[in-house]
Design an enzyme around this catalytic site. Structure first.
Site, PDB file in Angstrom:
ATOM      1  N   ARG A  98       0.828  -1.216   0.000  1.00  0.00           N
ATOM      2  CA  ARG A  98       0.000   0.000   0.000  1.00  0.00           C
ATOM      3  C   ARG A  98       0.850   1.248   0.000  1.00  0.00           C
ATOM      4  NH1 ARG A  98      -5.231  -1.699   2.692  1.00  0.00           N
ATOM      5  NH2 ARG A  98      -4.640  -3.625   3.713  1.00  0.00           N
ATOM      6  N   MET A 109      -3.982   6.810  -4.515  1.00  0.00           N
ATOM      7  CA  MET A 109      -2.873   5.982  -5.001  1.00  0.00           C
ATOM      8  C   MET A 109      -3.248   4.505  -4.949  1.00  0.00           C
ATOM      9  SD  MET A 109       0.378   8.069  -3.638  1.00  0.00           S
ATOM     10  CE  MET A 109      -0.293   8.278  -2.025  1.00  0.00           C
ATOM     11  N   ARG A 371      -4.920   6.704  13.048  1.00  0.00           N
ATOM     12  CA  ARG A 371      -4.535   8.079  12.671  1.00  0.00           C
ATOM     13  C   ARG A 371      -5.452   9.043  13.393  1.00  0.00           C
ATOM     14  NH1 ARG A 371      -6.669   7.564   6.451  1.00  0.00           N
ATOM     15  NH2 ARG A 371      -8.651   6.673   7.005  1.00  0.00           N
ATOM     16  N   HIS A 485     -19.683  42.080  -5.576  1.00  0.00           N
ATOM     17  CA  HIS A 485     -20.672  42.664  -4.682  1.00  0.00           C
ATOM     18  C   HIS A 485     -21.468  41.590  -3.954  1.00  0.00           C
ATOM     19  CE1 HIS A 485     -24.689  44.294  -3.730  1.00  0.00           C
ATOM     20  NE2 HIS A 485     -23.971  45.309  -3.287  1.00  0.00           N
ATOM     21  N   SER A 793      -5.645  51.413   6.610  1.00  0.00           N
ATOM     22  CA  SER A 793      -6.374  50.150   6.599  1.00  0.00           C
ATOM     23  C   SER A 793      -6.168  49.559   5.212  1.00  0.00           C
ATOM     24  CB  SER A 793      -7.851  50.395   6.880  1.00  0.00           C
ATOM     25  OG  SER A 793      -8.533  49.170   6.812  1.00  0.00           O
ATOM     26  N   CYS A 860      -8.837  45.591   5.993  1.00  0.00           N
ATOM     27  CA  CYS A 860     -10.290  45.425   5.913  1.00  0.00           C
ATOM     28  C   CYS A 860     -10.717  44.780   4.612  1.00  0.00           C
ATOM     29  CB  CYS A 860     -11.006  46.757   6.126  1.00  0.00           C
ATOM     30  SG  CYS A 860     -10.659  47.957   4.842  1.00  0.00           S
TER      31      CYS A 860
HETATM   32  C1  PEP Z   1     -10.809  46.731  -0.464  1.00  0.00           C
HETATM   33  O1  PEP Z   1     -10.617  47.202  -1.567  1.00  0.00           O
HETATM   34  O2  PEP Z   1     -10.097  45.831   0.022  1.00  0.00           O
HETATM   35  C2  PEP Z   1     -11.936  47.190   0.350  1.00  0.00           C
HETATM   36  C3  PEP Z   1     -12.098  46.743   1.569  1.00  0.00           C
HETATM   37  O3  PEP Z   1     -12.822  48.023  -0.238  1.00  0.00           O
HETATM   38  P1  PEP Z   1     -13.986  47.580  -1.219  1.00  0.00           P
HETATM   39  O4  PEP Z   1     -14.046  46.095  -1.213  1.00  0.00           O
HETATM   40  O5  PEP Z   1     -15.223  48.194  -0.719  1.00  0.00           O
HETATM   41  O6  PEP Z   1     -13.523  48.159  -2.503  1.00  0.00           O
END
Ligand code: PEP
Ligand code: MG
Length: 903
Positions: A98, A109, A371, A485, A793, A860
């Site tokens: 094996r 495999m 395991r 979006h 950010s 962010c």
């Molecule tokens: C980004 O561009 O990472 C952001 C947080 O802004 P948006 O997604 O709203 O453009």
């Protein structure tokens, strides 16, 4: 010292051990370890993963030379332990061969069983087992398996017929037999002869009767199987390096199908589904390994308790259970006792839940594998906390035991496991927002209310669809990537979403969705798995999540150890509250544009955009100001005392205006102008690439009055709350900055406005003014930009878009192909590209700190909730990560793990 390439094990001795997984593979290392702790394991040996690499480099002849002597003496060792002999007529040794890589690659495999059988050995087996049919059936299986795996007889495509299956069918037909089990010894003998003839016909060579020839062929075939297309594909998917190679485990065969005193099964030391600390598993009498999972016979429970539970669930009476489906505890009490001692021993030894495979041969128990068991998210959390309480592991280890992404399962509905068995996959898109949803198709956001359970299907969504998205159970789009979006908004809502399902065609006019040749009308039931991106036909039962106390304790531990803290991306009081409950320590991104789409706001907003001059814009903005201030008051109140980063308006204006005749007429009526005026304005706002167009601070710098209004609304809201005794910490964030001048101009407007508001109200509010770093130029000149910005950010969505030159919304077309072909290892909109985009982030951190040593730094972009990206942020020295509410727990855990890994 020469390199050791073959490691033997057996009879409580082993040359390897558990921590040698890289060299011996997971399976080989654990087989060795089980021997060392006195667990009964059929003897054998492991050829190392390094030999696989040597084989790939040097070829078969040289590789065999390197290990020939060692393999021969390892076989001898096995023979001595068992008193049997390879190819012997009296007491033949049969082995399994094996694969076994460092990490398990299930089913990828090859394996060969019953190796060592030939016309002599089959007699030995018949004598030894007292069962001639069993011996010949094993021989028949061996020739077939060896032919398929080693001699390349396996058909290439699904349409082609397996030559062995064809022979079996003919023999059945000629003898009027229905099942494989109907073959007599004579039929099986006939099959072996015919199989061998088929081998000679197809390969031009005799079937190897010499066990040594068989063994070498099988070992090389296992090495070869490391490089089959499916293995390569699996490695790419799971990021397993090709250089690792596979080990080969050669082990004496044991049989669970030697009569009623034999059997085979799988067991778990704890419940892999719930995490409960109970031994459980399934077995079958007189069966081989595959039979337990094949679903042909009903496997029985190992423990009496489990068996009773099972019977209750199945509606099986106690009498029927006890006679037809007894537990192993009842059927073979002695074996059960031994197994139960071993499972405890193994869990104690590995200090983790074990997944075991065992075989009982003629009343003797053998362990074939152990395991660390795979488990659900809920089980993972419960086991970590219970093992901590049991003193098995310490706090740090408990935090490390849980895979952050697995927490998703605890936070979103999931499909019922049994219902999934019958599910029919229609197509696959991107797993944009996790969870499971079932509902009826609608194609327009304002029609989501039509059904109690709706799935909104769109080519792509726009901010106008927000309300409908909120009502729908799930969202499906044909276009758009992981930061489209639909994806971003759905994640914010904690709503299941599949984006970029390129195979679906939506016809809005006909109100249909088609996939290849199948067409679904509005109202058709479909189900979405946002965690895998799979779209299913019809309804599938879902189960709602339930958070346990263990989850809370795990989160507390995470916060105790992590250096960074976690904020959330939220733009409604509801989302803010949800995120707080999940432990967010502030808002890292409030996208103000999302606020304009609710209710009447859109009309005032549209008036502002469609106004013909400054005066008209200012009048509309005046109407927007109180509405916007109310929005901020709601969010500040929800976050109480925690910092809130509000980003000024970012998206291109054309997103806000109506593109349909009806909407345009409405605006014409409101504004008292002819529809042609509206049409012309909408036309003039059209951009070829709005993602790189008139958005972000370009809006605020061309229409400063927007910045003024928003600043007034933010500070006005903070003052209103102050008067009610609520503390706030607004941070005003300028989007899409590329140059210091752009930033400075916005900063001046913001500070000027704030000064005025302070003077007008006689109040002051502590605040910060900073920027997103999301344009490569901003990262490159971060030292300059930090002269104006008090915080950065990182908007890694846009930063990724612009660094790669991929339009965020159009990746659905090529990303799946890029991922499949391995051009990209991950979707960079999902997993931060540390190599490229990461360099810009690092540079901006260093340059920002040069200018402003105490500059506040966060992220962010969507990466703020993705574990490997969170770890990168930790290493890069950010203060916090910000992510959608439902990702907050994941980010908290990932941040803690990043810190612990450095300790
Ligand atoms: C980004 O561009 O990472 C952001 C947080 O802004 P948006 O997604 O709203 O453009
Ligand atoms: Mg952005």
């Amino acid at each position: 010292m020469s390199i050791k390439r073959v490691y033997t094990f057996g009879n409580k001795l082993a040359e390897g051990k558990a921590d040698m997984k890289n060299l011996l593979g997971g399976k080989g290392a654990n087989l060795a370890e089980m021997n060392l702790i006195g667990v009964p394991v059929p003897p054998g040996f492991t050829i190392t993963t390094e030999v696989c690499t040597e084989y790939n480099k040097l070829g078969q002849e040289k590789a065999v030379k390197l290990i020939k002597e060692d393999v021969e003496s390892a076989i001898k060792n096995t023979e001595e332990i068992l008193g049997s002999k390879f190819g012997d007529k009296e007491n033949p040794l049969l082995v399994s061969v094996r694969s076994g890589a460092r990490v398990s690659m299930p089913g990828m495999m090859d394996t060969v069983l019953n190796l060592g059988l030939n016309d002599d050995a089959v007699e030995g087996i018949a004598k030894k087992s007292g069962n001639e049919r069993f011996a010949w059936d094993s021989y028949r299986r061996f020739v077939q398996m060896y032919g398929d795996v080693v001699l390349g007889m396996k058909p290439e495509s699904k349409e082609d017929i397996d030559p062995f299956e064809e022979i079996m069918d003919k023999v059945k037909e000629a003898n009027n037999l229905e099942f494989d089990t109907d073959f007599t010894v004579d039929h099986l003998k006939e099959l072996v002869t015919k199989f061998k003839a088929a081998v000679t016909k197809q390969t031009g060579k005799q079937f190897p009767d010499n066990p040594w020839d068989q063994l070498w062929g099988a070992v090389m075939a296992v090495f070869d199987s490391w490089n089959t297309d499916r293995a390569i594909y699996y490695r790419q998917m799971n990021k397993i390096p090709g250089e690792w190679g596979t080990a080969v485990n050669v082990q004496a065969m044991v049989y669970g199908n030697m009569g009623s005193n034999s059997g085979t099964g799988v067991a778990f030391t704890r419940d892999a589904g719930t995490g409960e600390d109970i031994f459980n598993g399934e077995y079958l009498i007189d069966a081989q390994g595959e039979d337990v999972v094949a679903g042909v016979r009903t496997p029985q429970e190992i423990t009496l308790e489990g068996s009773k539970r099972w019977a209750k669930l199945q509606g099986v009476s106690e009498e029927e259970r006890a006679t037809k489906y007894p537990s192993l505890e009842e059927a073979m009490p002695k074996v059960y006792q031994e197994l139960s001692t071993i499972e405890q021993k193994l869990e104690d030894h590995y200090n983790d839940m074990q997944d075991l495979e065992f075989t009982i041969q003629d009343g003797k128990l053998w362990l074939l594998q152990t395991r660390n068991g795979k488990r659900t998210g809920a089980a993972m959390v419960r086991m970590a906390i219970e093992m901590l309480d049991q003193g098995r592991i310490d706090e740090k280890e408990a935090v490390m035991r849980v895979e952050p992404n697995k927490l998703d399962e605890l936070l979103h509905p999931v499909f019922d496991k049994d219902a999934m068995a019958e599910a029919n996959v229609l197509t696959k898109g991107l797993p944009a927002s996790p969870g499971a949803a079932t509902g009826q198709l609608v194609f327009f956001a304002d029609e989501c209310e039509k059904y109690e359970n709706s799935i909104l299907a769109r080519i792509e969504t726009s901010p106008e669809d927000l309300e409908g998205m909120n009502i729908a159970n799930g969202i499906l789009t044909a276009r758009g990537g992981m930061t489209s979006h639909a994806a971003v908004v759905a994640r914010g809502m904690g709503k299941c979403c599949i984006s970029g399902a390129g195979e679906i065609k939506i016809d809005y006019k006909a109100r249909t969705l088609s996939i290849n040749d199948e067409t679904f009308e509005e109202g058709a039931w479909v189900s979405l798995n946002g965690s895998t991106g799979e779209l299913y036909n019809g309804t599938i039962k879902t189960i709602d999540p339930e958070l346990s106390g263990d989850f809370g304790r795990l989160m507390e531990l995470a916060d105790k150890y992590s250096r960074m803290y976690v904020r959330t991306n939220a733009d409604t009081p509801h989302d803010s509250r949800v995120a707080r409950e999940f432990g967010a320590k502030g808002i890292g991104l409030c996208r103000t544009e999302h606020m304009f789409f609710e209710g009447d706001k859109i009309v005032a907003m549209r008036e502002m955009i469609l106004a013909k001059d400054l005066k008209g814009r200012e009048e509309a903005l005046d109407r927007l100001l109180p509405i916007q201030q109310k929005d901020f008051e709601g969010i500040f109140e929800a976050m109480q005392d925690l910092p809130v980063t509000v980003r000024l308006l970012d998206p291109p204006l054309h997103e806000f205006v109506p593109h349909d005749e009806k909407g345009q007429q409405e605006m014409a009526d409101v504004m008292g102008v002819d529809i042609s005026v509206i049409k012309a304005k909408v036309e003039s706002l059209h951009e070829f690439n709005p993602m790189l167009g008139h958005r972000g601070c370009r809006l605020g710098n061309t229409y400063p009055e927007i910045t003024v209004m928003q600043t007034r609304a933010i500070i006005g809201a903070a003052i209103a709350l102050k008067k009610r005794g609520i503390n706030t910490h607004p941070e005003i964030m300028i989007p899409l900055t590329g140059t210091l001048a752009e930033m400075k101009m916005q900063e001046d407007i913001v500070r000027d406005t704030i000064k005025k508001v302070f003077a007008e109200t006689g109040e002051t509010i502590e605040h910060l003014v900073g920027t997103m770093i999301e344009i490569p130029r901003a990262a490159l000149t971060a030292d300059e930009i930090a002269k104006s910005a008090e915080f950065f950010s990182f908007g890694t969505n846009d930063l990724t878009q612009m660094t790669f030159g991929y339009s965020r919304d159009d990746t659905g077309v090529f990303m799946p192909v890029y991922l499949k072909k391995g051009i990209l290892k991950n979707d960079p909109f999902e997993v931060l590209d540390q190599e490229g985009v990461g360099q810009l982030v690092k540079m901006a951190v260093e340059k920002g700190r040069q200018t402003r040593p105490n500059i506040k730094l966060g992220i962010c972009g969507e990466h703020g909730g993705e574990p490997s990206s969170v770890e990168f942020c930790h290493r890069t020295g950010l203060d916090y990560v910000s992510c959608s509410p439902f990702r907050v727990p994941i980010a908290r855990l990932a941040a803690a793990q990043a810190t612990i890994r450095e300790m």
